[in-house]
Design an enzyme around this catalytic site. Structure first.
Site, mmCIF file in Angstrom:
data_model
loop_
_atom_site.group_PDB
_atom_site.id
_atom_site.type_symbol
_atom_site.label_atom_id
_atom_site.label_comp_id
_atom_site.label_asym_id
_atom_site.label_seq_id
_atom_site.Cartn_x
_atom_site.Cartn_y
_atom_site.Cartn_z
ATOM 1 N N GLU A 230 -15.095 67.920 64.519
ATOM 2 C CA GLU A 230 -16.349 67.730 64.000
ATOM 3 C C GLU A 230 -15.359 69.289 62.834
ATOM 4 O OE1 GLU A 230 -19.437 67.784 62.913
ATOM 5 O OE2 GLU A 230 -18.513 65.062 63.580
ATOM 6 N N SER B 170 -12.996 70.595 67.964
ATOM 7 C CA SER B 170 -13.395 68.917 67.628
ATOM 8 C C SER B 170 -13.212 68.900 66.561
ATOM 9 C CB SER B 170 -15.295 69.734 67.602
ATOM 10 O OG SER B 170 -15.844 67.907 67.307
ATOM 11 N N TYR C 71 -22.513 73.567 63.821
ATOM 12 C CA TYR C 71 -21.629 73.454 65.002
ATOM 13 C C TYR C 71 -19.754 72.832 64.477
ATOM 14 C CZ TYR C 71 -19.120 70.401 68.131
ATOM 15 O OH TYR C 71 -18.398 69.962 69.586
HETATM 16 P P1 NAP Z 1 -22.121 68.295 76.726
HETATM 17 O O1 NAP Z 1 -22.456 66.750 77.804
HETATM 18 O O2 NAP Z 1 -23.274 67.851 76.029
HETATM 19 O O3 NAP Z 1 -22.368 69.733 77.710
HETATM 20 C C1 NAP Z 1 -22.664 70.761 77.029
HETATM 21 C C2 NAP Z 1 -22.090 71.775 78.493
HETATM 22 O O4 NAP Z 1 -22.370 73.317 78.326
HETATM 23 C C3 NAP Z 1 -23.267 71.502 79.677
HETATM 24 O O5 NAP Z 1 -23.067 71.140 80.923
HETATM 25 C C4 NAP Z 1 -23.722 72.664 79.174
HETATM 26 O O6 NAP Z 1 -24.951 73.174 80.158
HETATM 27 C C5 NAP Z 1 -23.470 73.917 78.554
HETATM 28 N N1 NAP Z 1 -24.087 74.861 78.729
HETATM 29 C C6 NAP Z 1 -24.639 75.371 77.288
HETATM 30 N N2 NAP Z 1 -25.226 75.993 76.563
HETATM 31 C C7 NAP Z 1 -24.484 76.910 77.600
HETATM 32 C C8 NAP Z 1 -24.702 78.414 78.077
HETATM 33 N N3 NAP Z 1 -25.089 78.781 77.115
HETATM 34 N N4 NAP Z 1 -24.109 79.185 78.743
HETATM 35 C C9 NAP Z 1 -23.452 78.498 80.015
HETATM 36 N N5 NAP Z 1 -23.321 76.446 79.965
HETATM 37 C C10 NAP Z 1 -23.613 75.820 78.480
HETATM 38 O O7 NAP Z 1 -20.658 68.313 75.795
HETATM 39 P P2 NAP Z 1 -19.642 67.306 76.180
HETATM 40 O O8 NAP Z 1 -19.568 66.326 75.646
HETATM 41 O O9 NAP Z 1 -18.959 67.466 77.544
HETATM 42 O O10 NAP Z 1 -18.489 68.193 75.698
HETATM 43 C C11 NAP Z 1 -17.756 69.500 76.372
HETATM 44 C C12 NAP Z 1 -17.192 70.339 75.496
HETATM 45 O O11 NAP Z 1 -16.598 69.402 74.410
HETATM 46 C C13 NAP Z 1 -18.119 71.092 74.250
HETATM 47 O O12 NAP Z 1 -18.059 72.120 73.800
HETATM 48 C C14 NAP Z 1 -18.357 69.575 72.798
HETATM 49 O O13 NAP Z 1 -18.744 70.792 72.143
HETATM 50 C C15 NAP Z 1 -17.346 69.932 73.057
HETATM 51 N N6 NAP Z 1 -16.373 68.501 72.692
HETATM 52 C C16 NAP Z 1 -17.101 67.514 72.820
HETATM 53 C C17 NAP Z 1 -16.483 65.781 72.406
HETATM 54 C C18 NAP Z 1 -17.266 65.051 72.576
HETATM 55 O O14 NAP Z 1 -17.101 64.059 71.531
HETATM 56 N N7 NAP Z 1 -17.885 64.674 73.795
HETATM 57 C C19 NAP Z 1 -15.353 66.619 71.345
HETATM 58 C C20 NAP Z 1 -14.746 67.042 70.518
HETATM 59 C C21 NAP Z 1 -15.500 68.189 71.376
HETATM 60 P P3 NAP Z 1 -27.022 72.423 81.028
HETATM 61 O O15 NAP Z 1 -26.358 71.366 82.217
HETATM 62 O O16 NAP Z 1 -27.435 73.573 81.607
HETATM 63 O O17 NAP Z 1 -27.432 71.828 79.718
HETATM 64 O O1 G4F Z 2 -22.918 60.651 68.329
HETATM 65 P P1 G4F Z 2 -22.982 61.651 67.271
HETATM 66 O O2 G4F Z 2 -24.352 62.753 67.424
HETATM 67 O O3 G4F Z 2 -21.747 62.444 67.314
HETATM 68 P P2 G4F Z 2 -21.198 63.592 65.794
HETATM 69 O O4 G4F Z 2 -21.917 63.963 65.285
HETATM 70 O O5 G4F Z 2 -19.806 62.522 65.750
HETATM 71 O O6 G4F Z 2 -20.297 64.663 67.097
HETATM 72 C C1 G4F Z 2 -19.829 64.372 68.130
HETATM 73 O O7 G4F Z 2 -18.569 64.664 68.659
HETATM 74 C C2 G4F Z 2 -17.771 65.038 68.459
HETATM 75 C C3 G4F Z 2 -16.654 65.346 67.718
HETATM 76 O O8 G4F Z 2 -16.665 64.652 66.926
HETATM 77 C C4 G4F Z 2 -18.243 66.919 68.989
HETATM 78 F F1 G4F Z 2 -17.207 67.658 68.958
HETATM 79 C C5 G4F Z 2 -19.752 67.017 68.838
HETATM 80 O O9 G4F Z 2 -20.046 67.815 70.060
HETATM 81 C C6 G4F Z 2 -20.304 65.741 69.546
HETATM 82 O O10 G4F Z 2 -20.340 64.743 70.682
HETATM 83 O O11 G4F Z 2 -23.267 60.853 65.003
HETATM 84 C C7 G4F Z 2 -22.278 59.614 65.145
HETATM 85 C C8 G4F Z 2 -22.135 59.661 63.757
HETATM 86 C C9 G4F Z 2 -22.604 60.563 62.759
HETATM 87 O O12 G4F Z 2 -22.021 60.300 61.441
HETATM 88 C C10 G4F Z 2 -24.519 60.588 62.774
HETATM 89 O O13 G4F Z 2 -25.096 60.714 61.316
HETATM 90 O O14 G4F Z 2 -23.142 58.431 64.049
HETATM 91 C C11 G4F Z 2 -23.733 58.825 63.265
HETATM 92 N N1 G4F Z 2 -25.738 57.879 63.199
HETATM 93 C C12 G4F Z 2 -26.035 57.105 62.965
HETATM 94 N N2 G4F Z 2 -27.544 57.475 63.489
HETATM 95 C C13 G4F Z 2 -26.126 59.292 64.901
HETATM 96 C C14 G4F Z 2 -27.226 57.992 64.007
HETATM 97 N N3 G4F Z 2 -26.346 59.913 65.472
HETATM 98 C C15 G4F Z 2 -27.527 59.801 67.096
HETATM 99 N N4 G4F Z 2 -26.678 61.136 67.004
HETATM 100 N N5 G4F Z 2 -27.979 59.428 66.239
HETATM 101 C C16 G4F Z 2 -28.546 58.301 65.191
HETATM 102 O O15 G4F Z 2 -29.907 57.579 65.228
#
Ligand code: NAP
Ligand code: G4F
Length: 325
Positions: free
Chosen positions: A126, A124, A148
């Site tokens: 992050e 990520s 995280y």
């Molecule tokens: P998400 O929608 O939160 O999905 C997370 C998945 O992980 C769900 O299927 C959840 O299952 C499963 N999970 C959580 N804990 C588990 C455990 N202990 N054992 C088995 N499965 C488990 O996340 P996403 O947005 O699809 O992201 C996918 C991956 O990419 C994550 O690793 C996230 O950190 C990473 N990532 C995401 C972004 C982004 O912007 N979306 C960016 C960079 C990296 P349940 O349905 O049972 O909860």
């Molecule tokens: O949407 P966010 O919660 O995503 P964040 O923290 O960037 O993390 C997501 O992206 C990562 C990749 O860079 C992943 F690895 C991670 O698993 C996840 O998918 O927040 C984005 C921004 C933050 O700066 C937060 O402070 O939005 C700001 N924000 C402002 N108001 C808020 C809110 N975030 C959330 N969740 N809720 C608010 O009300």
């Protein structure tokens, strides 16, 4: 001979898009899910009959090793994680278990069963946190700002370490924020588009948010899973930044979302609420995807404006029947 892919986190946003992509490529797709008392298949309901499900948990080494041994996948995509940043402050140990040590458990399972299995780790942006360079690229040092982010840095380095120690095809995709109508409603983009749709339909009067000045490099999840797959189709394992190269503030996202819904100015509706501020913020993320373009031939296809409009439209369409009923 069709290939077999094992996806952890198949019920999540990315898991659903990746499963669609791999099925389209002719793969046998196996999804690892953890035991829950309610149905969590909402995002993959439309393809549920095409996927084989196996029960396992990132916390449980035995279940993962048994699954890898039984399934014998060609490729493993480790998408499962505790992925919501604010929860990582309230549950830091659990986040470390899932998001950091969980990666080692999957790698250990592969090493024990067949080190030739290819492995993708969902790293990520992050990890860049309080950024030391703009834009962030594969060589930029990490400075995570949340438990995280710290856990993801561990996941990244253990992936690199298994590649170097055991000659495994293990890659780390450093993905910047990617969104869609399937994004969890706790993340800011979907919280905004769901909130805008509710205001538009008269279900809510305000939208409460935290820091509006944070800047993110937002892309479309459907584009990003293609990059994951491409990384495992290369001759050599390597790590890649996947991003659009453009950054926008939360405030800009809000403004465009209100305009897309035909609500005009956002100011009368948006309330800043200290409850949604973070103990340590990531102020600015913007990635340099030039390596991914050069080596993988990957480029994002959906623009920021298209993404916001798509998500607003999907939330209005989803909620409108409830209002009419
Ligand atoms: P998400 O929608 O939160 O999905 C997370 C998945 O992980 C769900 O299927 C959840 O299952 C499963 N999970 C959580 N804990 C588990 C455990 N202990 N054992 C088995 N499965 C488990 O996340 P996403 O947005 O699809 O992201 C996918 C991956 O990419 C994550 O690793 C996230 O950190 C990473 N990532 C995401 C972004 C982004 O912007 N979306 C960016 C960079 C990296 P349940 O349905 O049972 O909860
Ligand atoms: O949407 P966010 O919660 O995503 P964040 O923290 O960037 O993390 C997501 O992206 C990562 C990749 O860079 C992943 F690895 C991670 O698993 C996840 O998918 O927040 C984005 C921004 C933050 O700066 C937060 O402070 O939005 C700001 N924000 C402002 N108001 C808020 C809110 N975030 C959330 N969740 N809720 C608010 O009300």
């Amino acid at each position: 001979m069709s290939k077999t892919a094992l996806i952890t986190g198949i019920t999540g946003q990315d898991g659903s898009y990746l499963a669609e992509l791999l099925l389209g490529e002719g793969y046998r797709v196996v999804g690892m899910t953890r035991r829950t008392s309610t149905d969590v298949h909402e995002r993959i309901q439309h393809i549920v009959d095409d996927i084989e499900f196996v029960s396992g948990d990132l916390l449980d080494q035995t279940s993962i090793t048994t699954i890898v041994d039984n399934v014998r996948p060609d490729e493993v995509y480790n998408l499962a994680a505790q992925s919501f940043v604010p929860t990582s402050w309230s549950q830091p140990v659990l986040t470390g278990e899932f998001t950091a040590l969980g990666v080692t458990r999957v790698l250990e399972a592969i090493r024990a069963v067949d080190p030739k299995i290819k492995f993708y780790q969902a790293s990520s942006s992050e990890m860049f946190g309080k950024v030391v360079e703009v834009p962030q690229r594969e060589t930029t040092s990490f400075y995570p700002r949340s438990p995280y982010g710290v856990a993801k840095v561990y996941g990244h380095w253990i992936t690199v370490n298994y590649r170097e120690s055991y000659d495994m095809f293990a890659v780390s995709g450093i993905l910047f924020n990617h969104e869609s109508e399937r994004r969890g409603k706790e993340f800011v983009t979907r919280k905004i588009t769901d909130g805008v749709a509710r205001i538009k339909l008269g279900l809510e009067r305000e939208l409460r948010l935290g820091n509006l000045e944070a800047q993110r490099d937002w892309g479309f999840a459907g584009d990003y899973v293609r990059a994951m797959w491409l990384m495992l189709q290369q001759n050599e394992p390597d790590d890649y930044v996947i991003a659009t190269g453009r950054t926008h503030s939360v405030r800009e996202f809000v403004r465009i979302a209100f305009e897309a819904a035909g609500l005009g100015a956002y100011e009368p509706y948006v309330v800043q609420d200290p409850r949604f501020m973070r103990p340590a913020e990531v102020d600015l993320l913007v990635g340099d995807p030039s390596k991914a373009k050069r080596v993988l031939g990957w480029e994002p296809e959906v623009s920021f404006e298209q993404l916001v409009e798509m998500m607003v439209r999907a939330d209005i369409d989803r909620l409108a029947p409830q209002v009419r009923a």
